[in-house]
Design a protein around this motif. Structure first.
Motif, PDB file in Angstrom:
ATOM      1  N   ASP A   1      12.266   9.298   9.303  1.00 40.68           N
ATOM      2  CA  ASP A   1      11.081  10.007   8.812  1.00 40.68           C
ATOM      3  C   ASP A   1       9.890   9.588   9.687  1.00 40.68           C
ATOM      4  O   ASP A   1       9.203   8.612   9.400  1.00 40.68           O
ATOM      5  CB  ASP A   1      10.849   9.659   7.343  1.00 40.68           C
ATOM      6  CG  ASP A   1       9.693  10.418   6.721  1.00 40.68           C
ATOM      7  OD1 ASP A   1       8.836  10.946   7.459  1.00 40.68           O
ATOM      8  OD2 ASP A   1       9.642  10.469   5.479  1.00 40.68           O
ATOM      9  N   PHE A   2       9.672  10.332  10.761  1.00 42.72           N
ATOM     10  CA  PHE A   2       8.617   9.975  11.707  1.00 42.72           C
ATOM     11  C   PHE A   2       7.225  10.092  11.104  1.00 42.72           C
ATOM     12  O   PHE A   2       6.326   9.366  11.497  1.00 42.72           O
ATOM     13  CB  PHE A   2       8.739  10.813  12.982  1.00 42.72           C
ATOM     14  CG  PHE A   2       9.898  10.405  13.838  1.00 42.72           C
ATOM     15  CD1 PHE A   2       9.818   9.286  14.651  1.00 42.72           C
ATOM     16  CD2 PHE A   2      11.080  11.121  13.812  1.00 42.72           C
ATOM     17  CE1 PHE A   2      10.894   8.893  15.426  1.00 42.72           C
ATOM     18  CE2 PHE A   2      12.160  10.730  14.587  1.00 42.72           C
ATOM     19  CZ  PHE A   2      12.067   9.620  15.399  1.00 42.72           C
TER      20      PHE A   2
ATOM     21  N   ALA B   1      -1.588   2.489   9.306  1.00 44.22           N
ATOM     22  CA  ALA B   1      -2.098   1.510   8.335  1.00 44.22           C
ATOM     23  C   ALA B   1      -2.055   0.106   8.912  1.00 44.22           C
ATOM     24  O   ALA B   1      -2.963  -0.694   8.698  1.00 44.22           O
ATOM     25  CB  ALA B   1      -1.290   1.592   7.039  1.00 44.22           C
ATOM     26  N   THR B   2      -1.017  -0.192   9.664  1.00 42.27           N
ATOM     27  CA  THR B   2      -0.905  -1.501  10.306  1.00 42.27           C
ATOM     28  C   THR B   2      -1.999  -1.690  11.332  1.00 42.27           C
ATOM     29  O   THR B   2      -2.649  -2.738  11.402  1.00 42.27           O
ATOM     30  CB  THR B   2       0.483  -1.664  10.966  1.00 42.27           C
ATOM     31  OG1 THR B   2       1.482  -1.568   9.955  1.00 42.27           O
ATOM     32  CG2 THR B   2       0.619  -2.992  11.674  1.00 42.27           C
ATOM     33  N   ALA B   3      -2.234  -0.659  12.133  1.00 39.75           N
ATOM     34  CA  ALA B   3      -3.229  -0.752  13.205  1.00 39.75           C
ATOM     35  C   ALA B   3      -4.663  -0.791  12.691  1.00 39.75           C
ATOM     36  O   ALA B   3      -5.550  -1.323  13.351  1.00 39.75           O
ATOM     37  CB  ALA B   3      -3.057   0.415  14.167  1.00 39.75           C
TER      38      ALA B   3
ATOM     39  N   ARG C   1       4.807   6.992  11.193  1.00 45.96           N
ATOM     40  CA  ARG C   1       3.469   7.140  11.779  1.00 45.96           C
ATOM     41  C   ARG C   1       2.394   6.623  10.823  1.00 45.96           C
ATOM     42  O   ARG C   1       1.500   5.872  11.202  1.00 45.96           O
ATOM     43  CB  ARG C   1       3.189   8.611  12.107  1.00 45.96           C
ATOM     44  CG  ARG C   1       1.811   8.831  12.753  1.00 45.96           C
ATOM     45  CD  ARG C   1       1.354  10.271  12.697  1.00 45.96           C
ATOM     46  NE  ARG C   1       1.214  10.655  11.308  1.00 45.96           N
ATOM     47  CZ  ARG C   1       1.807  11.705  10.733  1.00 45.96           C
ATOM     48  NH1 ARG C   1       2.570  12.507  11.441  1.00 45.96           N
ATOM     49  NH2 ARG C   1       1.625  11.961   9.463  1.00 45.96           N
ATOM     50  N   ASP C   2       2.501   6.978   9.550  1.00 48.06           N
ATOM     51  CA  ASP C   2       1.516   6.527   8.571  1.00 48.06           C
ATOM     52  C   ASP C   2       1.542   5.017   8.397  1.00 48.06           C
ATOM     53  O   ASP C   2       0.499   4.372   8.253  1.00 48.06           O
ATOM     54  CB  ASP C   2       1.730   7.236   7.237  1.00 48.06           C
ATOM     55  CG  ASP C   2       1.428   8.728   7.318  1.00 48.06           C
ATOM     56  OD1 ASP C   2       0.810   9.181   8.307  1.00 48.06           O
ATOM     57  OD2 ASP C   2       1.832   9.457   6.374  1.00 48.06           O
TER      58      ASP C   2
ATOM     59  N   ALA D   1       0.823  -1.209   0.000  1.00 47.81           N
ATOM     60  CA  ALA D   1       0.000   0.000   0.000  1.00 47.81           C
ATOM     61  C   ALA D   1       0.862   1.267   0.000  1.00 47.81           C
ATOM     62  O   ALA D   1       0.439   2.307  -0.506  1.00 47.81           O
ATOM     63  CB  ALA D   1      -0.946   0.000   1.199  1.00 47.81           C
ATOM     64  N   PHE D   2       2.063   1.178   0.527  1.00 52.82           N
ATOM     65  CA  PHE D   2       2.966   2.331   0.619  1.00 52.82           C
ATOM     66  C   PHE D   2       4.106   2.227  -0.389  1.00 52.82           C
ATOM     67  O   PHE D   2       5.129   2.902  -0.238  1.00 52.82           O
ATOM     68  CB  PHE D   2       3.520   2.448   2.040  1.00 52.82           C
ATOM     69  CG  PHE D   2       2.547   3.059   3.001  1.00 52.82           C
ATOM     70  CD1 PHE D   2       2.659   4.389   3.361  1.00 52.82           C
ATOM     71  CD2 PHE D   2       1.518   2.305   3.533  1.00 52.82           C
ATOM     72  CE1 PHE D   2       1.759   4.959   4.237  1.00 52.82           C
ATOM     73  CE2 PHE D   2       0.607   2.868   4.407  1.00 52.82           C
ATOM     74  CZ  PHE D   2       0.726   4.202   4.758  1.00 52.82           C
TER      75      PHE D   2
END
Length: 121
Positions: free
Chosen positions: A102-103, A112-114, A107-108, A78-79
């Protein structure tokens, strides 16, 4: 440090090189904030975040870089565009200098995982 024998993440952070400690602590805080419902454990010698006993995210201080392990192939796919210019291993995102983490991207990826369970490799 490639593989730690620390019993918990606090002990892990205490033994990493001082110049990386704050960045790794920040990664931990970000994981704790974004991965609600996940358990924080030490596995494979590094901090791991697992849901239902399955590891989905981890991070580590390696000899030459800081790694963020993305164990979900669906999230990596997806990324794909955002990860294209990054230093990537098969399942890890590598940052050669602590200040290069690259926080926003991390974070993104965590969000997406969560968002939904998926198959971890």
């Amino acid at each position: 440090m490639v593989q730690s024998t620390a019993k918990d993440v606090d002990a892990y952070l205490a033994e990493v090189p001082e110049e990386r400690r704050e960045v790794l602590a920040r990664l931990r805080r970000l994981c704790q904030a974004e991965l609600t419902g996940f358990d924080e454990v030490m596995a494979y010698g590094m901090p791991v975040y697992q849901r239902g006993g399955t590891a989905e995210i981890a991070f580590a201080s390696q000899k030459r870089y800081i790694s963020v392990y993305l164990m979900r192939g669906d999230v990596r796919e997806a990324f794909e565009e955002r990860l294209a210019g990054q230093d990537m291993g098969k399942g890890c995102l590598r940052f050669r200098r602590p200040e290069s983490v690259d926080f926003g991207l991390v974070r993104d990826l965590l969000r997406a995982t969560a968002a939904a369970p998926g198959e971890a490799c």
